[in-house]
Design a protein around this motif. Structure first.
Motif, PDB file in Angstrom:
ATOM      1  N   LYS A   5      -3.583  69.746  27.160  1.00  0.00           N
ATOM      2  CA  LYS A   5      -4.670  69.669  28.117  1.00  0.00           C
ATOM      3  C   LYS A   5      -4.193  69.074  29.429  1.00  0.00           C
ATOM      4  O   LYS A   5      -4.569  69.515  30.500  1.00  0.00           O
ATOM      5  N   ARG A  11     -14.259  70.655  32.205  1.00  0.00           N
ATOM      6  CA  ARG A  11     -15.056  70.216  31.062  1.00  0.00           C
ATOM      7  C   ARG A  11     -14.656  70.901  29.752  1.00  0.00           C
ATOM      8  O   ARG A  11     -15.201  70.584  28.696  1.00  0.00           O
ATOM      9  N   ASP A  48      -7.684  66.736  18.027  1.00  0.00           N
ATOM     10  CA  ASP A  48      -7.963  66.565  19.447  1.00  0.00           C
ATOM     11  C   ASP A  48      -6.842  65.795  20.135  1.00  0.00           C
ATOM     12  O   ASP A  48      -6.395  66.160  21.218  1.00  0.00           O
ATOM     13  N   ARG A  81     -12.231  71.419  26.617  1.00  0.00           N
ATOM     14  CA  ARG A  81     -11.176  70.599  26.021  1.00  0.00           C
ATOM     15  C   ARG A  81     -10.624  71.258  24.764  1.00  0.00           C
ATOM     16  O   ARG A  81     -11.335  71.904  24.006  1.00  0.00           O
ATOM     17  N   GLY A 134      -3.874  66.778  23.255  1.00  0.00           N
ATOM     18  CA  GLY A 134      -4.047  66.107  24.552  1.00  0.00           C
ATOM     19  C   GLY A 134      -2.973  66.511  25.542  1.00  0.00           C
ATOM     20  O   GLY A 134      -3.243  66.742  26.720  1.00  0.00           O
ATOM     21  N   SER A 185      -4.438  70.719  33.270  1.00  0.00           N
ATOM     22  CA  SER A 185      -5.119  70.189  34.455  1.00  0.00           C
ATOM     23  C   SER A 185      -4.162  70.069  35.629  1.00  0.00           C
ATOM     24  O   SER A 185      -4.577  69.964  36.771  1.00  0.00           O
TER      25      SER A 185
END
Lengths: 436, 436, 436
Positions: free
Chosen positions: A18, A39, A11, A41, A15, A22
């Motif tokens: 991600k 929402r 995860d 991920r 990051g 965004s």
């Protein structure tokens, strides 16, 4: 609940991606959709809404299906000038036709007069495309040639068929519904050399099987992008291949087998100019959202003793293309959003997806053999079909079952295996990037 | 693209109508709908949304189907007091019943108690209309006669069946679901004298065939309003008629044939009081939005040697109505939004449309013969039916095919032929005026 | 029109309830829905929108189906640890399983990994619940036991199956999808003593018949809540029962028959501890929105000479439960929103409703007999089934017919009979209170 689960290393690594996600412009999306996207991920499956929501399906059509390059069919399905096939991308019907100059062209299957379908059949031959309603007549270059009964001052040059971009690459036909189609050259540079020895442009269709899968098209791709499910679900497939072994379960014995096969193949194939381009257990990494990689192809070794993706590994049809020896491993290719192909020395199998609705995907599986091969003399369908027919149908069943679960209001995103589902994660990242 | 196409003369002439259109009150329409309407222009087919959009379909129901006069059936289908038929206009079920005083009445087929359908069958006979749920009982004038089990202080006079307007004109039954039905007298004054000699009120139904057409109801009408498509699509129809010839292709030979037939008929028919009211090649002009003409009827000559719209032009049933001679040409009538009829000396054929959804139209074709005619003695169905059964089914196929094309996102408005599609244009103008 | 009808006494009495209704918090409802609710009035059927509107159906799911207690099945359908059944509440699939400790548990039938259904069959036995996709493995307590192939740092305790509340009461299984399930203890205190003598936990399923009813679930309940419709529609049912007689038509003769049966039964049944809890003609009053009564059970006498709800009143299977004598009248129970049961000395019949859409309800009727009874030796299906099979199918037909009428735009609310439809009124009040 996912929100309370502590983040794994995987995860944290994702990051950065991600964050970029965004920052992408999402200004045209509805507030509701932006909230759903926010929402999602990396490393986790998307919210369930992405698999049944009508608005999201419409966005998928707009941003992906009516923008990118879609596999339409094989050159050998339209060998002569005037040969055509039609296909439907949701509600859009498209004619793919070989024009008089020999090139493949594509047009919207919609008369410019009153909007009637021009070709009602799935395939055929037409010297000219004549609308069955009032006989407006178009050339196979899309030009309006005649519209008997219309006023004399009508400027016919303004009423050619709405064009669709088309490309032909080593026997594969691609189309794009976009006004400005994205570049095809990088895909061409990967697909052309990979498919050249396979000789799909000297092939014939041995069989087409059509399926209606009651599942969102993305579930079909996510299923395609991992072999985590193979051990139990695909008993035929795993007998032939190494890719269901992953980083975490490739024992010394498995690695040794694979390396032996790769070494042997590299030495032997070098003579014919064939390279082993995927040499590890586990699937080749695909797609790659960051580098905009929606196409890929590679050659890999089959397990020891297998020369074709058949139920017993034996050759079941005459050698295809440039091959002079059955021992060529398998060529594998895939292009998003709608194509994959596995090709052996003696046959190739293409899968084409088309969207039919938020919970409906049309899949067509096509088996190709050498153009001169004669059914029942040179090949038998009951030997040619089972490997991919079984594997495909096993997958469609999984997808339908997953769709039913995802429809539950209790379905929450789950974590992907970092060793086995890296490509599912990569597919989702690609998808989300395309949307925004 | 249409916007870049130069305007033809036809376009300019229709400019005035378009201006008026835009001045009409459209205040209750949604901004989205107003924008779609603003992009429609005379002489061109409407935007594709008008043929599948749910909101527009709802508006069609409100402004046209639940406001105007709908053909419901034939008087001879309900000859005796208590005879009834039911029909469905989208989700509204209606009972058409002959009441005790002999007049035709119509009511919503919905019990005033708990909303159950009262008549579950398509036709029948009922001295009283009894709801199957709790036996609330209504007279065939709609009055609530009994509601056993209800409280004594209930004012039964308040619970009659919700009425629907009904008119009977020379064997044809019309209804209107509107609270204030539009005037029927002008339509009556056209239809009554036209149908009188045909004697539909002394007829019987020889055959009913029902169709589900996977197309918007407007596509069915647009198809009906031109014979531009006839030459290729309707080989039976064009053998009998002159109306597939239009201003641009009525050769001297065709004009001469038609004029000969008209002259001959006028001379002969004058004796029986029958007038030739359409004397040109091409279709009679209909509808007329400006003069609010949604009804029309005319008599025209068939081609030389034909006395009935049958596959070989021969009479296939006993003479109907007031006719004493088979040579009476054809009576043709149409009323918007759901009826057309072609009647020959020996039989009449009515087509009734009903809306089933944005992409679904129910069509019923009814063949009528003299009430005393006996099947297989006086007429044979295999001689009576083919002409209009073939012609109808040819049209429904065209409409389905057009709907499939219109559903494509690539479908753009196209130009109408000024010589052959003037009535399609007129229909669209009428339609757009009704909406606004 | 209803608005112009003067209010009956019944209307005025219900005014207080209505006032309270309007004071309930409705802040989360859309303005459109609030307006529709405001137009509903006690003593009258709700606006037609409540029976087909998609938004209202979604609200029904949220406020009622995913909040209250739903009957799921019978204990005897899952007798051993690992036995399970699945059911669907709209799009939510639920597993009901007997866990190793003997208790009934329920879980959402959705894998926490990628959302696949875990149990694809309607019933079965599973020592462990294994997802067919990637073999994530759960105990029958819902805990994630294994997820081969996932990263080592994944906290498995976070990925148990999403739980569903479950209760078992005398052979009946209830579930609640709510996070915080409403209290079950009052229902338990009513259902447990009522069902204890019936011995459903020592029963077996003799037959299950599944129905798809093309009607909103509320129409099915409204039909269930009155016997105003029984005289004509249920010839079998009324032969056995007194409850189709109501306050207004219980003649002296009927009252005398009922009182005789009640006196006789009370005297006799006291020995076995069975009480007559419904002693009047007409249905027992149920539900009661003000006291939040969504459950009820009572025992009532059958007509003279009848010991079982069969077509001729005779016993058709061995005595069940604690009964030592066939003469025990009938036990009747119902719980909102989805269960009713009529049980005689020898068999019980449960009806379970599940919502399938605004105009679709799934009904399952289950016949239960003593667990040791053997088909064709101890009971015959052609004697056991007809009474409730006929009665059920008569009702479903009524409901479909009513839905078709309610879909008409002409359908307006109608008044309820104060003597015969008090329970329909009570149901609607309960329903409206649940929504708000």
């Amino acid at each position: 609940m996912p929100n309370s689960v502590k983040l794994s290393n995987g995860d944290r690594k994702r990051g950065a991606v991600k964050k970029r996600l965004s920052e992408t412009t999402t200004s045209r999306l509805s507030p509701r959709l932006k909230a759903l996207l926010a929402r999602c991920r990396p490393g986790w499956s998307p919210l369930r809404e992405f698999y049944f929501d009508e608005e999201i399906y419409r966005l998928d059509l707009e941003k992906i299906w009516r923008r990118g390059w879609l596999f339409a069919g094989h050159s050998c399905e339209v060998p002569m000038a005037g040969d055509y096939l039609t296909l439907r991308v949701d509600s859009d019907s498209v004619i793919v036709i070989r024009s008089n100059d020999g090139t493949i062209r594509a047009f919207h299957n919609v008369c410019r007069h009153r909007g009637s379908l021009i070709c009602g059949e799935e395939r055929g031959h037409a010297a000219r495309l004549v609308c069955p309603y009032h006989q407006w007549t178009y050339g196979n270059d899309g030009k309006l040639l005649a519209c008997r009964g219309m006023q004399k001052d009508l400027d016919q040059t303004q009423f050619g068929l709405h064009p669709v971009h088309a490309r032909e690459v080593e026997g594969l036909i691609y189309i794009s519904l976009a006004s400005d189609a994205p570049a095809f050259d990088r895909a061409q540079s990967v697909l052309a050399p990979a498919f050249k020895p396979q000789g799909l442009n000297r092939a014939k269709v041995a069989k087409i099987v059509d399926y209606q899968i009651a599942a969102n098209w993305k579930l079909v791709w996510e299923n395609n992008r991992e072999c985590y499910n193979c051990n139990v679900n695909h008993p035929q497939y795993i007998k032939a291949n190494f890719d269901h072994y992953n980083a975490d379960d490739s024992t010394a014995r498995v690695r040794e087998r694979m390396e032996t096969q790769v070494r042997r193949s590299e030495a032997k194939w070098a003579v014919s100019g064939l390279a082993v381009s995927h040499k590890e257990t586990g699937m080749t990494k695909f797609p790659d959202a960051e580098r905009n990689i929606w196409f890929s192809a590679n050659r890999t070794a089959l397990v020891e003793g297998w020369v074709s993706e058949t139920t017993d590994g034996r050759q079941v049809a005459p050698l295809m293309g440039d091959y002079r020896d059955a021992d060529v491993g398998t060529l594998r290719a895939r292009t998003l959003p709608n194509f994959w192909n596995h090709s052996s020395c003696d046959h190739g199998v293409s899968t084409r997806l088309l969207p039919g609705g938020p919970q409906l995907t049309f899949a067509r599986v096509t088996w190709l053999v050498h153009q001169d091969a004669v059914e029942d003399r040179d090949y038998k369908l009951n030997e040619l079909l089972p490997f991919w027919q079984l594997t495909s149908e096993q997958d469609w069943k999984i997808c339908r079952n997953q769709q039913a679960g995802v429809n539950s209001t209790a379905c929450t995103p789950g974590p992907y295996s970092t060793t086995k589902e890296y490509n599912v994660d990569a597919f989702v990242l690609w998808y989300l990037k395309m949307l925004t």
